[in-house]
Motif scaffolding. Sequence first.
Motif, PDB file in Angstrom:
ATOM      1  N   GLN A  65       0.177   8.908 -17.550  1.00 54.73           N
ATOM      2  CA  GLN A  65       0.507   8.915 -16.115  1.00 54.73           C
ATOM      3  C   GLN A  65      -0.756   8.768 -15.256  1.00 54.73           C
ATOM      4  N   VAL A  66      -1.854   9.357 -15.711  1.00 54.54           N
ATOM      5  CA  VAL A  66      -3.103   9.193 -14.951  1.00 54.54           C
ATOM      6  C   VAL A  66      -3.592   7.748 -15.073  1.00 54.54           C
ATOM      7  N   GLU A  67      -3.418   7.181 -16.254  1.00 55.52           N
ATOM      8  CA  GLU A  67      -3.812   5.762 -16.404  1.00 55.52           C
ATOM      9  C   GLU A  67      -3.017   4.881 -15.434  1.00 55.52           C
ATOM     10  N   GLU A  68      -1.739   5.197 -15.288  1.00 57.20           N
ATOM     11  CA  GLU A  68      -0.928   4.421 -14.329  1.00 57.20           C
ATOM     12  C   GLU A  68      -1.421   4.603 -12.897  1.00 57.20           C
ATOM     13  N   MET A  69      -1.773   5.860 -12.567  1.00 56.01           N
ATOM     14  CA  MET A  69      -2.301   6.096 -11.218  1.00 56.01           C
ATOM     15  C   MET A  69      -3.509   5.205 -10.963  1.00 56.01           C
ATOM     16  N   ILE A  70      -4.361   5.107 -11.982  1.00 50.37           N
ATOM     17  CA  ILE A  70      -5.585   4.316 -11.807  1.00 50.37           C
ATOM     18  C   ILE A  70      -5.243   2.846 -11.624  1.00 50.37           C
ATOM     19  N   ALA A  71      -4.328   2.332 -12.461  1.00 51.82           N
ATOM     20  CA  ALA A  71      -3.939   0.923 -12.328  1.00 51.82           C
ATOM     21  C   ALA A  71      -3.369   0.684 -10.929  1.00 51.82           C
ATOM     22  N   ASN A  72      -2.568   1.612 -10.463  1.00 51.78           N
ATOM     23  CA  ASN A  72      -1.997   1.473  -9.125  1.00 51.78           C
ATOM     24  C   ASN A  72      -3.082   1.447  -8.056  1.00 51.78           C
ATOM     25  N   TRP A  73      -3.992   2.378  -8.166  1.00 47.98           N
ATOM     26  CA  TRP A  73      -5.037   2.452  -7.138  1.00 47.98           C
ATOM     27  C   TRP A  73      -5.926   1.206  -7.183  1.00 47.98           C
ATOM     28  N   ASP A  74      -6.230   0.739  -8.392  1.00 51.28           N
ATOM     29  CA  ASP A  74      -7.052  -0.470  -8.507  1.00 51.28           C
ATOM     30  C   ASP A  74      -6.396  -1.649  -7.787  1.00 51.28           C
ATOM     31  N   SER A  75      -5.076  -1.680  -7.835  1.00 50.59           N
ATOM     32  CA  SER A  75      -4.392  -2.816  -7.205  1.00 50.59           C
ATOM     33  C   SER A  75      -4.502  -2.788  -5.678  1.00 50.59           C
ATOM     34  N   LEU A  76      -5.047  -1.707  -5.146  1.00 55.21           N
ATOM     35  CA  LEU A  76      -5.196  -1.622  -3.687  1.00 55.21           C
ATOM     36  C   LEU A  76      -6.628  -1.873  -3.213  1.00 55.21           C
ATOM     37  N   ALA A  77      -7.446  -2.403  -4.132  1.00 54.10           N
ATOM     38  CA  ALA A  77      -8.873  -2.555  -3.814  1.00 54.10           C
ATOM     39  C   ALA A  77      -9.107  -3.320  -2.513  1.00 54.10           C
ATOM     40  N   ASP A  78      -8.294  -4.329  -2.234  1.00 50.75           N
ATOM     41  CA  ASP A  78      -8.542  -5.063  -0.984  1.00 50.75           C
ATOM     42  C   ASP A  78      -7.611  -4.630   0.151  1.00 50.75           C
ATOM     43  N   LYS A  79      -6.928  -3.531  -0.044  1.00 50.80           N
ATOM     44  CA  LYS A  79      -6.016  -3.059   1.003  1.00 50.80           C
ATOM     45  C   LYS A  79      -6.561  -1.814   1.706  1.00 50.80           C
ATOM     46  N   VAL A  80      -7.418  -1.085   1.033  1.00 42.90           N
ATOM     47  CA  VAL A  80      -7.930   0.175   1.587  1.00 42.90           C
ATOM     48  C   VAL A  80      -9.423  -0.001   1.828  1.00 42.90           C
TER      49      VAL A  80
ATOM     50  N   THR B 167       0.846  -1.210   0.000  1.00 39.06           N
ATOM     51  CA  THR B 167       0.000   0.000   0.000  1.00 39.06           C
ATOM     52  C   THR B 167       0.873   1.249   0.000  1.00 39.06           C
ATOM     53  N   ILE B 168       1.878   1.232   0.854  1.00 39.18           N
ATOM     54  CA  ILE B 168       2.749   2.408   0.966  1.00 39.18           C
ATOM     55  C   ILE B 168       3.449   2.674  -0.368  1.00 39.18           C
ATOM     56  N   GLU B 169       4.015   1.621  -0.924  1.00 37.82           N
ATOM     57  CA  GLU B 169       4.777   1.780  -2.161  1.00 37.82           C
ATOM     58  C   GLU B 169       3.870   2.254  -3.310  1.00 37.82           C
ATOM     59  N   THR B 170       2.683   1.701  -3.339  1.00 33.39           N
ATOM     60  CA  THR B 170       1.774   2.042  -4.436  1.00 33.39           C
ATOM     61  C   THR B 170       1.303   3.496  -4.344  1.00 33.39           C
ATOM     62  N   ILE B 171       0.959   3.924  -3.139  1.00 31.49           N
ATOM     63  CA  ILE B 171       0.493   5.315  -3.013  1.00 31.49           C
ATOM     64  C   ILE B 171       1.649   6.270  -3.287  1.00 31.49           C
ATOM     65  N   MET B 172       2.842   5.902  -2.860  1.00 27.82           N
ATOM     66  CA  MET B 172       4.021   6.724  -3.197  1.00 27.82           C
ATOM     67  C   MET B 172       4.149   6.865  -4.715  1.00 27.82           C
ATOM     68  N   LYS B 173       3.971   5.768  -5.423  1.00 31.08           N
ATOM     69  CA  LYS B 173       4.095   5.819  -6.893  1.00 31.08           C
ATOM     70  C   LYS B 173       3.020   6.714  -7.510  1.00 31.08           C
ATOM     71  N   MET B 174       1.900   6.813  -6.838  1.00 29.13           N
ATOM     72  CA  MET B 174       0.836   7.677  -7.368  1.00 29.13           C
ATOM     73  C   MET B 174       1.127   9.151  -7.105  1.00 29.13           C
ATOM     74  N   VAL B 175       1.532   9.446  -5.857  1.00 32.79           N
ATOM     75  CA  VAL B 175       1.622  10.860  -5.515  1.00 32.79           C
ATOM     76  C   VAL B 175       2.900  11.537  -6.036  1.00 32.79           C
ATOM     77  N   MET B 176       4.004  10.821  -6.030  1.00 28.71           N
ATOM     78  CA  MET B 176       5.270  11.512  -6.314  1.00 28.71           C
ATOM     79  C   MET B 176       5.307  12.191  -7.683  1.00 28.71           C
ATOM     80  N   PRO B 177       4.882  11.533  -8.761  1.00 30.43           N
ATOM     81  CA  PRO B 177       4.950  12.233 -10.051  1.00 30.43           C
ATOM     82  C   PRO B 177       3.693  13.042 -10.397  1.00 30.43           C
TER      83      PRO B 177
END
Length: 668
Positions: free
Chosen positions: A608-623, A484-494
Amino acid sequence: EKLTSYRAWLQYEQIENQDYVSKIKPFVQHVAVDLACDEIIDNALIEWQTGLSSMFQINASIIKDGSVDKGLVLKLDQDYQEDAYVLRASDDQLILTGGSSRAILYGVFHILRLIQRRALLAGLSIKETPKNKIRMINHWDDMNGSVERGYAGKSFFFDDYQFIKDRQRVYDYARLLSSVGINALTINNVNVHRIETELVTDTFLSDVKQTSDIFNQYGITMYLSINYAAPVELGVLTTADPLDEDVIAFWGKTAKHVYDVVPNLGGFLVKADSENRPGPFTYGRDHAQGANMLGKAVEPYGGKVIWRCFVYNNKQDWRDRKTDRARAAYDHFKPLDGEFNDNVILQIKNGPMDFQVREPVSPLIGELENTNQFLEFQIAQEYLGQQRHLVYLIPQWKEVLEFDTYAKGENTKVKDIVSGEVFDNKIAGIVAVTNVGIDYNWTGHTIAQLNFYGYGRLIWNPDLTSEEIALEWIKQTFGHDPKTIETIMKMVMPSWEAYENYTSPLGIGWMVNVSHHYGPNIDGYEYDMWGTYHFADRNGIGVDRTIATGTGYTGQYHAENRDLYESIETCPDELLLFFHHVPYTHVLKSGKTVIQHIYDTHHKGVEQVEEMIANWDSLADKVDERRHQDVKERLSHQLWSAKEWRDTINSYFYRKSGIADEQNRKIY
Ligand code: GCW
């Protein structure tokens, strides 16, 4: 039961890791209070108990007038700076020494933050001194309940031309603010309309007092935005001339009464002669005369006057190529340096225009050697996607703070000027327009909480990195799962770069819809009176702000920066169109032409927004579902909007220039 999102970064989740619990417990069983209690200390203790009972299911015992050999000890040391504190731990005792009650409160929040991040306490040795003495928030809340540039629901101070009587949310907000070290705020909009003019009168003063009291209990000083023309607006006088005896008497009397009722008020914030607000210009007076008259009125009570430098001609004729809005703050205020009262502070926006996605640093910063100043940021994402787009703002603010003005030779950075160190100012600091409202998660976009959190942390310590700040927030807000931490970092940093990519290119700014400022409208501000032009024609684009052939704006910087920006060769790519008018075929330092850069970045931004979405989708059962769903909806809107931007911008510039995309992607 408060919703997860409402708790923001003060989640205080139960700690499952028993090994960690056993290491921390000795420090948290008891608190010995070796100082005189006041409201602020009481709140620190309440916070401590709330955090501990929730994270450890223990009821920390509070021992007043006694000592503990295991646990937390609170002490005062008058020799410390007011907000500074030290944390020192042995194996089972933790001593928090602060320069004031407020410093103790900050120290308690610091320990709770460490625990929420699962840090160990044994052996701890930390000294914290905030870089900026005043760390402020401005609200643009109106008494009808709306929030100017508010993207998180209505005001939680006002509704229906009244103060909201249930002040629970104000308490909760004060907790959030003090947890990140904010110590000052204004509660009402700098555009002070008819009803808000009465905030300094008996109509509202008891409400002002009650609200101010709540903030005081968390170490926060409250200020009011006032109407410069109050004597006229309230029907008392026919003039607001700062040199008129009756006007001086009016403000003297008003200040006295305000301070009789609200002795702890910080002072007044003033937007004068700006965007149709009244000011001293009406009477042929300058801003030092206007500000000093108010400064003297509040001086006997220790009050301050914060005076905004956002003064420009907003009735400009677009045909007039000589007038340059970017020059305005410097042109108005530089000549007045040294003329302001000691308790007057000039508040300067970070850029010369208005909170755009990319602007140079305001050249006024570093030029006022004998005047108190605040730097003003905007946490509300007015021009940055209005909290529907995910944009992490700390990287942008860090660039501002690290900017070398050369005001006193090399290495005169903005962060050291606004902290008061460079020019030895008595009053100094940073302020920002807030991004909160009555929404269940405070900020509309749950991840926009990070900008609120990060603002406080950054202005406390500008040397924290964007990564450190984001990590702190993510762990406290979403827990400790590494993925979760790594994925949200990947979303916010760029995310700031992504937003810049799909919106207006190379520092030119604007290109948004008029008045609400959302979504693409390339010529929206082109033939208008706001001084906001891009001058695109079939050959090229950009504003010539050079000394040689343009508006001379570059001349407002010290030589090193002036020369850097003046020359097309050295001007950084990301600001090129802010400073120069160039052909579409001009080759950037990246090796791409301007037109190809526009096409490429606009496609990249959408990806880049598409990547953000893919990242967030991967957290569906974590958040948890509510937060996950909410962010997901915003991200899909962001993608739609990013495509709208991409296609509008790319088609526009293709139609203007007639130059095809080397990659032949779809143009409309
Ligand atoms: O960015 C502009 C906003 C106005 C705002 C003004 C200001 C409060 O569009 O809404 O007014 O700046 O900073 O005064």
